[in-house]
Design a protein around this motif. Structure first.
Motif, mmCIF file in Angstrom:
data_model
loop_
_atom_site.group_PDB
_atom_site.id
_atom_site.type_symbol
_atom_site.label_atom_id
_atom_site.label_comp_id
_atom_site.label_asym_id
_atom_site.label_seq_id
_atom_site.Cartn_x
_atom_site.Cartn_y
_atom_site.Cartn_z
ATOM 1 N N LEU A 190 0.832 -1.203 0.000
ATOM 2 C CA LEU A 190 0.000 0.000 0.000
ATOM 3 C C LEU A 190 0.871 1.260 0.000
ATOM 4 O O LEU A 190 0.574 2.221 -0.714
ATOM 5 N N LYS A 191 1.952 1.249 0.761
ATOM 6 C CA LYS A 191 2.862 2.398 0.791
ATOM 7 C C LYS A 191 3.525 2.617 -0.570
ATOM 8 O O LYS A 191 3.656 3.738 -1.034
ATOM 9 N N THR A 192 3.951 1.533 -1.215
ATOM 10 C CA THR A 192 4.592 1.687 -2.520
ATOM 11 C C THR A 192 3.606 2.209 -3.562
ATOM 12 O O THR A 192 3.972 3.034 -4.398
ATOM 13 N N GLN A 193 2.366 1.769 -3.498
ATOM 14 C CA GLN A 193 1.381 2.255 -4.466
ATOM 15 C C GLN A 193 1.003 3.707 -4.188
ATOM 16 O O GLN A 193 0.757 4.478 -5.112
ATOM 17 N N LEU A 194 0.987 4.092 -2.942
ATOM 18 C CA LEU A 194 0.733 5.485 -2.592
ATOM 19 C C LEU A 194 1.850 6.373 -3.129
ATOM 20 O O LEU A 194 1.587 7.444 -3.690
ATOM 21 N N ILE A 195 3.081 5.929 -2.999
ATOM 22 C CA ILE A 195 4.201 6.707 -3.525
ATOM 23 C C ILE A 195 4.168 6.735 -5.047
ATOM 24 O O ILE A 195 4.475 7.764 -5.658
ATOM 25 N N ALA A 196 3.763 5.647 -5.699
ATOM 26 C CA ALA A 196 3.655 5.645 -7.163
ATOM 27 C C ALA A 196 2.586 6.640 -7.622
ATOM 28 O O ALA A 196 2.764 7.327 -8.634
ATOM 29 N N ILE A 197 1.496 6.763 -6.879
ATOM 30 C CA ILE A 197 0.464 7.745 -7.212
ATOM 31 C C ILE A 197 0.994 9.157 -7.007
ATOM 32 O O ILE A 197 0.748 10.050 -7.820
ATOM 33 N N VAL A 198 1.738 9.382 -5.938
ATOM 34 C CA VAL A 198 2.325 10.707 -5.689
ATOM 35 C C VAL A 198 3.323 11.056 -6.785
ATOM 36 O O VAL A 198 3.366 12.195 -7.264
ATOM 37 N N LEU A 256 9.239 4.312 3.019
ATOM 38 C CA LEU A 256 9.613 2.994 2.531
ATOM 39 C C LEU A 256 10.679 2.303 3.358
ATOM 40 O O LEU A 256 10.719 1.087 3.436
ATOM 41 N N GLY A 257 11.560 3.065 3.937
ATOM 42 C CA GLY A 257 12.613 2.441 4.713
ATOM 43 C C GLY A 257 13.731 1.930 3.820
ATOM 44 O O GLY A 257 13.893 2.368 2.689
ATOM 45 N N ARG A 258 14.463 0.966 4.330
ATOM 46 C CA ARG A 258 15.640 0.465 3.616
ATOM 47 C C ARG A 258 15.314 -0.838 2.910
ATOM 48 O O ARG A 258 15.799 -1.903 3.271
ATOM 49 N N ASN A 259 14.506 -0.752 1.873
ATOM 50 C CA ASN A 259 14.116 -1.926 1.107
ATOM 51 C C ASN A 259 14.206 -1.588 -0.379
ATOM 52 O O ASN A 259 13.387 -0.826 -0.899
ATOM 53 N N TRP A 260 15.176 -2.164 -1.066
ATOM 54 C CA TRP A 260 15.430 -1.817 -2.462
ATOM 55 C C TRP A 260 14.347 -2.326 -3.404
ATOM 56 O O TRP A 260 14.191 -1.804 -4.507
ATOM 57 N N SER A 261 13.609 -3.321 -3.006
ATOM 58 C CA SER A 261 12.537 -3.825 -3.885
ATOM 59 C C SER A 261 11.407 -2.802 -4.023
ATOM 60 O O SER A 261 10.645 -2.848 -4.987
ATOM 61 N N ILE A 277 7.595 0.139 -11.560
ATOM 62 C CA ILE A 277 6.765 -0.712 -12.426
ATOM 63 C C ILE A 277 5.318 -0.251 -12.408
ATOM 64 O O ILE A 277 4.688 -0.117 -13.460
ATOM 65 N N SER A 278 4.776 0.006 -11.236
ATOM 66 C CA SER A 278 3.385 0.462 -11.182
ATOM 67 C C SER A 278 3.233 1.866 -11.758
ATOM 68 O O SER A 278 2.210 2.191 -12.355
ATOM 69 N N TYR A 279 4.261 2.703 -11.624
ATOM 70 C CA TYR A 279 4.227 4.044 -12.205
ATOM 71 C C TYR A 279 4.180 3.961 -13.725
ATOM 72 O O TYR A 279 3.361 4.619 -14.368
ATOM 73 N N PHE A 280 5.053 3.166 -14.320
ATOM 74 C CA PHE A 280 5.110 3.087 -15.781
ATOM 75 C C PHE A 280 3.912 2.368 -16.390
ATOM 76 O O PHE A 280 3.405 2.781 -17.426
ATOM 77 N N LEU A 281 3.482 1.305 -15.782
ATOM 78 C CA LEU A 281 2.435 0.488 -16.399
ATOM 79 C C LEU A 281 1.022 0.941 -16.085
ATOM 80 O O LEU A 281 0.121 0.740 -16.896
ATOM 81 N N LEU A 282 0.812 1.545 -14.939
ATOM 82 C CA LEU A 282 -0.556 1.835 -14.528
ATOM 83 C C LEU A 282 -0.843 3.318 -14.381
ATOM 84 O O LEU A 282 -1.704 3.863 -15.068
ATOM 85 N N TYR A 283 -0.128 3.987 -13.526
ATOM 86 C CA TYR A 283 -0.514 5.350 -13.151
ATOM 87 C C TYR A 283 -0.138 6.405 -14.180
ATOM 88 O O TYR A 283 -0.886 7.346 -14.402
ATOM 89 N N LYS A 284 1.014 6.261 -14.825
ATOM 90 C CA LYS A 284 1.432 7.266 -15.805
ATOM 91 C C LYS A 284 0.463 7.363 -16.983
ATOM 92 O O LYS A 284 0.051 8.471 -17.330
ATOM 93 N N PRO A 285 0.046 6.262 -17.617
ATOM 94 C CA PRO A 285 -0.920 6.396 -18.719
ATOM 95 C C PRO A 285 -2.283 6.913 -18.272
ATOM 96 O O PRO A 285 -2.918 7.690 -18.992
ATOM 97 N N ILE A 286 -2.735 6.527 -17.093
ATOM 98 C CA ILE A 286 -4.043 6.979 -16.602
ATOM 99 C C ILE A 286 -4.018 8.474 -16.325
ATOM 100 O O ILE A 286 -4.906 9.212 -16.759
#
Length: 131
Positions: free
Chosen positions: A5-13, A61-66, A73-82
């Protein structure tokens, strides 16, 4: 689940800030405004966004490279085109062509700002101590 959820929130931001970045540049790209200084504004806004992404990555996010891969990936495939499609529906045809041109010409600068800002944010986060 909380991490995803945190990663998707950051991708939306990231997507929303990219749209604001394009709108500001399209506004400044109009004739008789700041056309000669557009490169300064492109890189200046990219530096400000990289600082924003640094802060977001460091505190959320903390110290997690994934997380960097999940955001990109979610930015390029989902949120950017929308978000771009929504913005182009809101603008008229002449401003839409300027925004399309700016999205193509400054897309690499924004992606580098995301990678550098989030990468340094993850890199400079202290590892959590397990007691």
């Amino acid at each position: 689940m909380k991490y995803l959820l945190k990663t998707q929130l950051i991708a939306i931001v990231v997507s929303f800030s990219w749209i604001i970045y394009l709108v500001v540049l399209a506004f400044l790209d109009q004739p008789d405004r700041a056309l000669r200084y557009i490169n300064t504004f492109v890189f200046g806004l990219a530096i400000l966004l990289a600082i924003l992404y640094f802060v977001l990555a460091r505190y959320l996010l903390g110290r997690n490279w994934s997380s960097l891969l999940l955001v990109l990936i979610s930015y390029f495939l989902l949120y950017k085109p929308i978000f771009l499609g929504f913005l182009l529906k809101l603008t008229n045809e002449s401003n839409g062509s300027i925004i399309k041109f700016l999205s193509i010409s400054t897309g690499i600068v924004h992606v580098l700002a995301v990678i550098i800002g989030m990468g340094f944010g993850i890199l400079f986060t202290r590892p959590e101590r397990k007691v």
